[in-house]
Design an enzyme around this catalytic site. Structure first.
Site, PDB file in Angstrom:
ATOM      1  CG  ASP A   6      -2.205   0.860   1.084  1.00  0.00           C
ATOM      2  OD1 ASP A   6      -2.329   1.950   0.602  1.00  0.00           O
ATOM      3  OD2 ASP A   6      -3.349   0.105   1.479  1.00  0.00           O
ATOM      4  CG  ASP A  41      -5.307   5.594   0.868  1.00  0.00           C
ATOM      5  OD1 ASP A  41      -5.411   4.327   0.313  1.00  0.00           O
ATOM      6  OD2 ASP A  41      -4.804   6.695   1.217  1.00  0.00           O
ATOM      7  CD  GLU A  99      -8.514   4.074  -1.949  1.00  0.00           C
ATOM      8  OE1 GLU A  99      -9.791   3.987  -1.645  1.00  0.00           O
ATOM      9  OE2 GLU A  99      -8.884   4.573  -2.338  1.00  0.00           O
ATOM     10  CG  HIS A 155      -9.169  -2.136   4.217  1.00  0.00           C
ATOM     11  ND1 HIS A 155      -9.004  -1.438   2.857  1.00  0.00           N
ATOM     12  CD2 HIS A 155      -8.649   0.045   4.494  1.00  0.00           C
ATOM     13  CE1 HIS A 155      -8.131  -0.197   2.369  1.00  0.00           C
ATOM     14  NE2 HIS A 155      -8.308  -0.111   3.781  1.00  0.00           N
ATOM     15  CG  ASP A 156     -11.762   1.758   3.028  1.00  0.00           C
ATOM     16  OD1 ASP A 156     -11.097   2.014   4.079  1.00  0.00           O
ATOM     17  OD2 ASP A 156     -11.074   2.265   1.948  1.00  0.00           O
TER      18      ASP A 156
HETATM   19  O1  TEU Z   1      -9.724   5.339   1.236  1.00  0.00           O
HETATM   20  C1  TEU Z   1     -10.380   6.276   0.498  1.00  0.00           C
HETATM   21  C2  TEU Z   1     -11.849   6.181   0.007  1.00  0.00           C
HETATM   22  O2  TEU Z   1     -11.704   6.246  -1.214  1.00  0.00           O
HETATM   23  C3  TEU Z   1     -12.135   6.732   0.850  1.00  0.00           C
HETATM   24  O3  TEU Z   1     -13.848   6.359   0.411  1.00  0.00           O
HETATM   25  C4  TEU Z   1     -12.914   5.525   1.913  1.00  0.00           C
HETATM   26  O4  TEU Z   1     -13.744   4.369   1.361  1.00  0.00           O
HETATM   27  C5  TEU Z   1     -13.112   5.760   3.701  1.00  0.00           C
HETATM   28  O5  TEU Z   1     -13.885   4.893   4.188  1.00  0.00           O
HETATM   29  C6  TEU Z   1     -14.563   6.905   3.656  1.00  0.00           C
HETATM   30  O6  TEU Z   1     -15.703   5.802   3.598  1.00  0.00           O
HETATM   31  C7  TEU Z   1      -8.171   5.151   1.813  1.00  0.00           C
HETATM   32  C8  TEU Z   1      -8.395   4.064   2.349  1.00  0.00           C
HETATM   33  O7  TEU Z   1      -8.583   2.351   1.406  1.00  0.00           O
HETATM   34  C9  TEU Z   1      -8.597   3.949   3.021  1.00  0.00           C
HETATM   35  O8  TEU Z   1      -8.830   3.237   4.296  1.00  0.00           O
HETATM   36  C10 TEU Z   1      -8.419   5.532   4.490  1.00  0.00           C
HETATM   37  O9  TEU Z   1      -8.910   5.521   5.307  1.00  0.00           O
HETATM   38  C11 TEU Z   1      -8.538   6.354   3.312  1.00  0.00           C
HETATM   39  O10 TEU Z   1      -7.526   6.563   2.340  1.00  0.00           O
HETATM   40  C12 TEU Z   1      -7.193   7.472   4.060  1.00  0.00           C
HETATM   41  O11 TEU Z   1      -6.359   7.260   3.486  1.00  0.00           O
END
Ligand code: TEU
Ligand code: CA
Length: 554
Positions: free
Chosen positions: A98, A200, A255, A327-328
């Protein structure tokens, strides 16, 4: 279309904190990952994407990095990492790291220097602005994790930008020194032998010079027109590609929140020299009454329209990641399938079929291959995730909405659903740890766990294993052209893939109802590549059972 290893690869995402604990402190770690590499090899995946393992104060579980070239204390040491990488490579598994470079932790050396004075040599590593006045931030933007996107800093009486938590200040990519630092760091990891980067929120690194108020939604102004796909984004990615990525045989996935299929052709075009593939969210971004917090499922026709558009628009032009969860996101089977005991296994296999037969590199999020489900949260005290904790405060404790109305929505979508420990066996804490896990284990671990599923040939695990193996034998799964059928059906998701003389028919039932289906004539007598139940596919008219999935090939 060029054939490449990363188009053919199946990627498995590890969220290290919740994967496997080796030393009983209740926190997953690198040695824990090493101990489970044989399991991943047996499953058949090609690439591991590791969520961040770098030094971090863990305000956002490692997405707030204080040292890019050191390992988080709880996760182990650099020796542990080197050993894990070597052991993975020994098994033919690649490891993608990542890369979180839109922001750092506020405890990163660069930021600790930057905040000291306006003259500090690191000042311009971050985005500082004067407030409108002493009490008012530079503009109305809201952070992803609630509250203003600006934090006042007493030392210099200015505000810094943080699109995520206030412990995640945004880097200033317009400063060439920042780009040098990031590219040198990436080179250092590549020279170590890693196999790629998952980047990210990479679509957010370039911001506009002007930072006007945004359109107010819910509580704050929307920053996206000024911070997503900003003016220099493609310039910086091409620079990154030229200076780092092009020198190695690695995989890169961006991403890219907010990306459209048009923009994806630039970010991840066949010949645009930016990234290999995008990772986009349109099919998981159904918003409801309270922003992303909602307890409704997608209407199937809408979900299909989005997925089909991505399949068709990118064909031959750009490459996509395909996934149901990460994970989100909440657990796929709870969100898109049906996690009631009667339907859990069938619907998990159905979703897997629907996804793995599409074009794009498939991602499996840890535990998805077991059909792990959402967690039965009882109270806000159960949350560990900064996003859920802050959202509950912002929406509920402010009196904006009642607990009764908000609760079903937040528990349906909370990121913590994905972050409960992987269920390895039926022993205490599901075999994840001998200590007390940092986040509770889902109570259903006695029924749903890797030990039971690897022994049962009919398990969700073995179904994933089979899908992964089929991809290796059938290039049509990777390179075939997609065509949707029955786009108006609210029950069935049906499509074909075509490569040269070969053709696949994919039929999946997204409901708990028997549904009539006529097998297209060209598939009479075709053989069944995979299915999650028994049925007579030799007949013309069949009843597709609840959550049934099958693939015919001719
Ligand atoms: O996620 C960024 C993102 O696209 C957000 O929409 C994210 O889904 C967030 O959960 C809002 O609901 C990335 C990572 O995957 C996330 O785990 C981090 O918290 C974030 O960036 C900040 O680094
Ligand atoms: Ca540990």
């Amino acid at each position: 279309m060029k054939r490449t290893w990363w188009k053919e690869a199946v990627i498995y995402q590890i969220y290290p904190r919740s994967f496997m604990d080796s030393n009983g402190d209740g926190i997953g770690d690198i040695k824990g990952i090493t101990s489970r590499l044989d399991y991943l090899k047996y499953l058949g995946i090609d690439v591991i994407w590791l969520s961040p393992i770098y030094k971090s104060p863990n305000d956002d579980n490692g997405y707030d990095i204080s040292d890019y070239q050191a390992i988080m204390d709880e996760f182990g040491t650099m020796e542990d990492f080197d050993e894990m990488l070597a052991e993975a490579h020994k098994r033919g598994l690649r490891v993608v790291m990542d890369l979180v470079v839109n922001h750092t932790s506020d405890e990163h050396k660069w930021f600790m220097e930057s905040r000291k004075s306006k003259e500090n040599e690191y000042r311009d590593y971050y985005i500082w602005r004067e407030g409108k006045d002493a009490q008012t931030p530079p503009n109305n933007w809201g952070s992803c994790f609630s509250g203003s996107a600006w934090q006042y800093d007493e030392e210099t009486a200015m505000y810094y930008l943080h699109l995520f938590s206030k412990k995640q200040p945004d880097l200033n990519w317009d400063n060439p020194k920042v780009r040098d630092e990031v590219f040198n760091m990436m080179t250092w990891w590549c020279d170590k032998g890693i196999d790629g980067f998952r980047m990210d929120v990479i679509s957010m690194i370039s911001k506009t010079e002007e930072m006007p108020d945004g359109k107010v939604t819910d509580f704050y102004g929307d920053y996206s027109p000024y911070c997503i796909h900003g003016p220099n984004i493609h310039k910086y990615l091409r620079e990154m590609n030229e200076r780092v990525l092009s020198k190695y045989d690695i995989m890169t996935v961006g991403e890219t929140p907010g990306v459209t299929t048009e923009l994806a052709k630039q970010y991840a075009g066949e010949d645009t020299n930016e990234l290999n593939m995008v990772f986009q969210f349109e099919h998981v971004d159904n918003h409801g009454k309270y922003g992303k917090w909602d307890d409704k499922k997608w209407q199937l026709t809408k979900l299909k329209a989005i997925l089909s558009r991505w399949q068709m628009d990118l064909y031959g032009k750009a490459w996509n990641s395909i996934f149901w969860d990460n994970h989100d996101q909440p657990r796929a089977v709870s969100r898109f399938g049906d996690d009631r005991p009667k339907y859990r296994e069938a619907s998990a296999k159905m979703l897997a079929t629907c996804l793995h037969m599409m074009q794009g590199s498939p991602y499996i999020y840890q535990g998805e291959e077991l059909g792990m489900t959402n967690y039965p949260f009882q109270s806000p005290d159960d949350f560990r995730d900064i996003e859920s904790i802050n959202a509950y405060k912002e929406w509920c404790l402010s009196g904006q909405v009642s607990h009764e109305d908000f609760w079903p929505c937040i528990i349906f979508r909370s990121r913590d659903n994905a972050r409960t420990p992987v269920q390895w066996d039926e022993s205490d804490h599901a075999g994840f740890t001998s200590g007390t896990p940092w986040i509770p284990v889902n109570p259903n671990y006695k029924e749903i766990n890797a030990k039971a599923e690897t022994k049962d040939p009919n398990s969700v695990f073995h179904y994933y294993k089979k899908l992964i193996a089929l991809r290796k034998e059938n290039p049509i799964m990777v390179y075939g052209k997609y065509e949707p059928l029955m786009e108006d059906s609210e029950e069935l998701f049906v499509y074909t893939r075509t490569l040269d003389e070969q053709k696949l028919l994919v039929v999946t039932n997204f409901t708990d109802q028997d549904t009539a289906f006529t097998i297209p004539e060209e598939f009479t007598g075709a053989s069944c590549l995979i299915s999650n139940m028994e049925n007579d596919y030799g007949k013309n008219n069949i009843i597709v059972k609840p959550y049934e999935a099958f693939v015919l090939i001719r």
